[in-house]
Write a protein that holds these residues in place. Structure first.
Motif, mmCIF file in Angstrom:
data_model
loop_
_atom_site.group_PDB
_atom_site.id
_atom_site.type_symbol
_atom_site.label_atom_id
_atom_site.label_comp_id
_atom_site.label_asym_id
_atom_site.label_seq_id
_atom_site.Cartn_x
_atom_site.Cartn_y
_atom_site.Cartn_z
ATOM 1 N N LEU A 183 -11.393 32.895 -25.393
ATOM 2 C CA LEU A 183 -11.866 31.635 -25.648
ATOM 3 C C LEU A 183 -11.124 30.542 -26.295
ATOM 4 N N ARG A 184 -10.264 31.333 -27.259
ATOM 5 C CA ARG A 184 -9.599 30.626 -28.397
ATOM 6 C C ARG A 184 -8.847 29.244 -27.843
ATOM 7 N N PRO A 185 -7.997 29.380 -26.841
ATOM 8 C CA PRO A 185 -7.319 28.139 -26.611
ATOM 9 C C PRO A 185 -8.278 27.183 -26.056
ATOM 10 N N ALA A 186 -9.333 27.319 -25.197
ATOM 11 C CA ALA A 186 -10.318 26.370 -24.791
ATOM 12 C C ALA A 186 -11.133 25.889 -25.937
ATOM 13 N N LEU A 187 -11.363 26.509 -26.909
ATOM 14 C CA LEU A 187 -12.422 26.109 -28.148
ATOM 15 C C LEU A 187 -11.692 25.654 -29.190
ATOM 16 N N TYR A 188 -10.578 26.152 -29.499
ATOM 17 C CA TYR A 188 -9.602 25.605 -30.806
ATOM 18 C C TYR A 188 -8.387 25.029 -30.439
ATOM 19 N N GLN A 189 -7.994 24.995 -29.176
ATOM 20 C CA GLN A 189 -6.556 24.480 -29.058
ATOM 21 C C GLN A 189 -5.730 25.344 -29.375
ATOM 22 N N ALA A 190 -6.031 26.804 -29.506
ATOM 23 C CA ALA A 190 -5.173 27.847 -30.067
ATOM 24 C C ALA A 190 -3.882 28.124 -28.997
ATOM 25 N N ASN A 191 -2.788 28.190 -29.747
ATOM 26 C CA ASN A 191 -1.550 28.129 -28.831
ATOM 27 C C ASN A 191 -1.269 29.869 -29.174
ATOM 28 N N ARG A 196 3.747 34.829 -7.507
ATOM 29 C CA ARG A 196 2.534 35.791 -7.357
ATOM 30 C C ARG A 196 2.802 37.165 -7.796
ATOM 31 N N GLY A 197 1.716 37.816 -8.600
ATOM 32 C CA GLY A 197 1.836 39.351 -8.987
ATOM 33 C C GLY A 197 2.543 39.523 -10.091
ATOM 34 N N ASP A 198 3.444 38.415 -10.697
ATOM 35 C CA ASP A 198 3.913 38.551 -11.969
ATOM 36 C C ASP A 198 2.904 38.987 -13.193
ATOM 37 N N GLU A 199 3.206 39.985 -14.107
ATOM 38 C CA GLU A 199 2.287 40.066 -15.136
ATOM 39 C C GLU A 199 2.798 39.504 -16.428
ATOM 40 N N LEU A 200 1.505 38.714 -16.950
ATOM 41 C CA LEU A 200 1.783 38.283 -18.321
ATOM 42 C C LEU A 200 1.233 38.855 -19.422
ATOM 43 N N ILE A 201 1.724 38.748 -20.714
ATOM 44 C CA ILE A 201 0.918 39.242 -21.814
ATOM 45 C C ILE A 201 0.581 38.089 -22.842
ATOM 46 N N ILE A 202 -0.544 37.849 -23.038
ATOM 47 C CA ILE A 202 -1.051 36.935 -23.738
ATOM 48 C C ILE A 202 -1.200 37.750 -25.372
ATOM 49 N N LYS A 203 -0.150 37.312 -26.309
ATOM 50 C CA LYS A 203 -0.158 38.249 -27.571
ATOM 51 C C LYS A 203 -1.098 37.749 -28.666
ATOM 52 N N SER A 204 -1.329 38.328 -29.384
ATOM 53 C CA SER A 204 -2.187 38.102 -30.782
ATOM 54 C C SER A 204 -3.633 37.741 -30.416
ATOM 55 N N VAL A 205 -4.284 38.868 -29.334
ATOM 56 C CA VAL A 205 -5.753 38.576 -29.196
ATOM 57 C C VAL A 205 -6.526 39.436 -29.785
ATOM 58 N N GLY A 206 -6.137 40.365 -30.979
ATOM 59 C CA GLY A 206 -6.780 41.481 -31.521
ATOM 60 C C GLY A 206 -7.857 40.908 -32.317
ATOM 61 N N ALA A 207 -8.031 39.537 -32.762
ATOM 62 C CA ALA A 207 -9.112 39.098 -33.534
ATOM 63 C C ALA A 207 -9.915 37.855 -32.661
ATOM 64 N N TYR A 208 -11.026 37.833 -32.679
ATOM 65 C CA TYR A 208 -11.804 37.010 -31.932
ATOM 66 C C TYR A 208 -11.421 36.618 -30.372
ATOM 67 N N GLY A 209 -11.172 37.642 -29.762
ATOM 68 C CA GLY A 209 -10.682 37.963 -28.297
ATOM 69 C C GLY A 209 -11.849 38.416 -27.570
ATOM 70 N N TYR A 229 0.994 33.199 -34.998
ATOM 71 C CA TYR A 229 0.944 33.220 -33.519
ATOM 72 C C TYR A 229 1.904 32.895 -32.810
ATOM 73 N N GLN A 230 3.179 32.148 -33.289
ATOM 74 C CA GLN A 230 4.347 31.764 -32.716
ATOM 75 C C GLN A 230 5.138 32.688 -32.314
ATOM 76 N N ASN A 231 5.280 33.744 -33.436
ATOM 77 C CA ASN A 231 6.322 34.877 -33.436
ATOM 78 C C ASN A 231 5.413 36.136 -33.899
ATOM 79 N N PRO A 232 4.611 36.680 -32.961
ATOM 80 C CA PRO A 232 3.820 37.757 -33.193
ATOM 81 C C PRO A 232 4.812 38.887 -33.297
ATOM 82 N N THR A 233 5.999 39.212 -32.507
ATOM 83 C CA THR A 233 6.831 40.268 -32.675
ATOM 84 C C THR A 233 7.575 40.326 -33.630
ATOM 85 N N GLY A 234 8.043 39.287 -34.295
ATOM 86 C CA GLY A 234 8.793 39.162 -35.776
ATOM 87 C C GLY A 234 8.188 39.466 -36.708
ATOM 88 N N ASN A 235 6.660 38.845 -36.765
ATOM 89 C CA ASN A 235 5.973 39.117 -37.885
ATOM 90 C C ASN A 235 4.521 39.640 -37.433
#
Ligand code: LLP
Length: 386
Positions: A289-297, A338-351, A218-224
């Motif tokens: 939900l993962r960050p709220a439920l499991y403190q996932a980063n 305001r308006g900037d787009e963010l990408i939250i990575k590694s959400v393909g499972a349990y997202g 989860y820390q380095n999704p692009t590298g791994n």
């Protein structure tokens, strides 16, 4: 495109599947469909010949609709209803993973009613820690899952006395997002001890299902982007002491689909608090939900950031009326407005599968990226071409 939306990289999924299949060798892989039930994703996985691990009657029906053959469906779950068991029986699935003595009795009764012979695996609770978040640890005596080693032989006898059931396998699953392979080594050793007992008792076990649980970066999704399947499968090949006829099965979810999904969201407001700055985005815990439920980063990047932009610290939070609706705390990222787009990575499972409509929120849209040269699945309206 209207944010928030899920964005799936089907090329990465395809590369992941190719590597998985190469490394798994002759092991049987069942995709844990609970991780992501998106139809295009499931169809691609079934096209690659994987089986599937289901935990509800609806998952069985969905898996069949997505092309998984019933002969490759295993059905786990600590609380199967009669209706769900009947769905499995009607479709003649490969195996029921049973988790209690009472379930064995009910399954036998329903199998008799349907006049079906059923393959059964006992889910064993091996009492092994998985060094992962307590909410996704499953294989210790604290957990509701499986049958403890103390009660194992009782359940074996019960299955032997059930005329419609045939004990074919043992099933294990110790938890999810496991990165320390020593936990799997402990599991393999425990499996060896149990199999030796079964051997001594003259009980034949045809398949050993080791569950899922392999973690992703989860820390380095692009590298791994693709998990270390090689070490994972090699470990079991090295450690398990099996007889020649015994098959090895796995139920992987996160490691197959986790890295192929991104969640795109826009900054609604930037607010200066007393001691911190908040970036309030239009995705919330209802979308992920993962960050709220499991403190996932989850790693978060600013889309189209310029090179060498100065880093600022923000709490990146959603709009839901809950204090736990936080994606990252004190997170360093390029300056946001305001308006900037963010990408939250590694959400393909349990997202996407854990999306809710709390606060009467709309469900996020879904888009796909797929290279046309690898068109193994039907193209839909939301498919983006390179
Ligand atoms: N087999 C069984 C019996 C399971 O319960 C699970 C996951 C799997 C296989 C697949 O595990 P995986 O390979 O995906 O780790 N919502 C949580 C994860 C819950 C996992 C539930 N069981 C999260 O977002 O971290």
């Amino acid at each position: 495109m209207k944010t928030p939306y899920y964005f799936y990289d089907l090329d990465l999924l395809e590369r992941t599947l190719i590597e998985l299949i190469a490394e798994a060798d002759d092991s049987h892989i069942h995709y844990a469909i609970k991780a992501n039930t998106d139809k295009r994703i499931c169809r691609m996985i079934s096209n690659y010949g994987l089986g599937v691990d289901c935990v509800s009657g609806n998952e069985i029906l969905h898996a069949i609709r997505c092309g998984f053959p019933p002969s490759k469906i295993v059905f786990a779950g600590v609380g199967k209803t009669d209706e769900e068991i009947l769905i499995g029986l009607k479709h003649n699935i490969a195996c029921f993973n049973v988790e209690s003595a009472q379930e064995v009795q009910v399954l036998n009764k329903l199998a008799k009613r349907m006049q079906r012979e059923v393959n059964v695996a006992i889910r064993v609770n091996p009492n092994i820690s998985a060094e992962t978040h307590e909410y996704i640890t499953t294989g210790t005596h604290e957990n509701k899952f499986g049958i403890s080693c103390e009660h194992l032989m009782e359940v074996v006898r019960l299955i032997e006395d059930s005329s419609y059931l045939k004990l074919t396998g043992l099933h294990f699953h110790i938890g999810s997002q496991i990165l320390n392979l020593d936990n799997f080594r402990d599991l393999a050793h425990k499996v060896n001890v149990i199999l030796a007992e079964f051997y001594d008792e003259g009980i034949d076990i045809q398949h050993i299902n080791l569950g899922g649980g392999l973690g992703i970066d989860y820390q380095n999704p692009t590298g791994n982007p693709i998990p270390d399947f090689r070490s994972y499968f090699q470990l079991f090949r090295d450690e398990l002491q099996l007889e020649a006829h015994q098959e090895v099965h796995f139920e992987l979810g996160r490691s197959i689909v986790g890295q192929c999904g991104d969640l795109h969201t826009k900054v609604l407001f930037v607010k200066q608090g007393v001691s911190k700055q908040f970036a309030i985005v239009d995705a919330g815990m209802t979308d992920l939900l993962r960050p709220a439920l499991y403190q996932a980063n989850h790693h978060i990047i600013k889309n189209n950031a310029l090179e060498n932009e100065e880093q600022h610290q923000y709490d990146i939070v959603g709009p839901i009326c809950e204090s736990s609706d936080v994606f990252r705390k004190s997170y360093s990222i390029e300056k946001l407005k305001r308006g900037d787009e963010l990408i939250i990575k590694s959400v393909g499972a349990y997202g996407q599968v854990m999306v809710s409509e709390y606060n009467l929120r709309s469900r996020p849209e879904v888009y796909y990226k797929k290279d046309t040269s690898m068109a193994t699945i039907a193209l839909g309206e939301h498919l983006l071409m390179n």
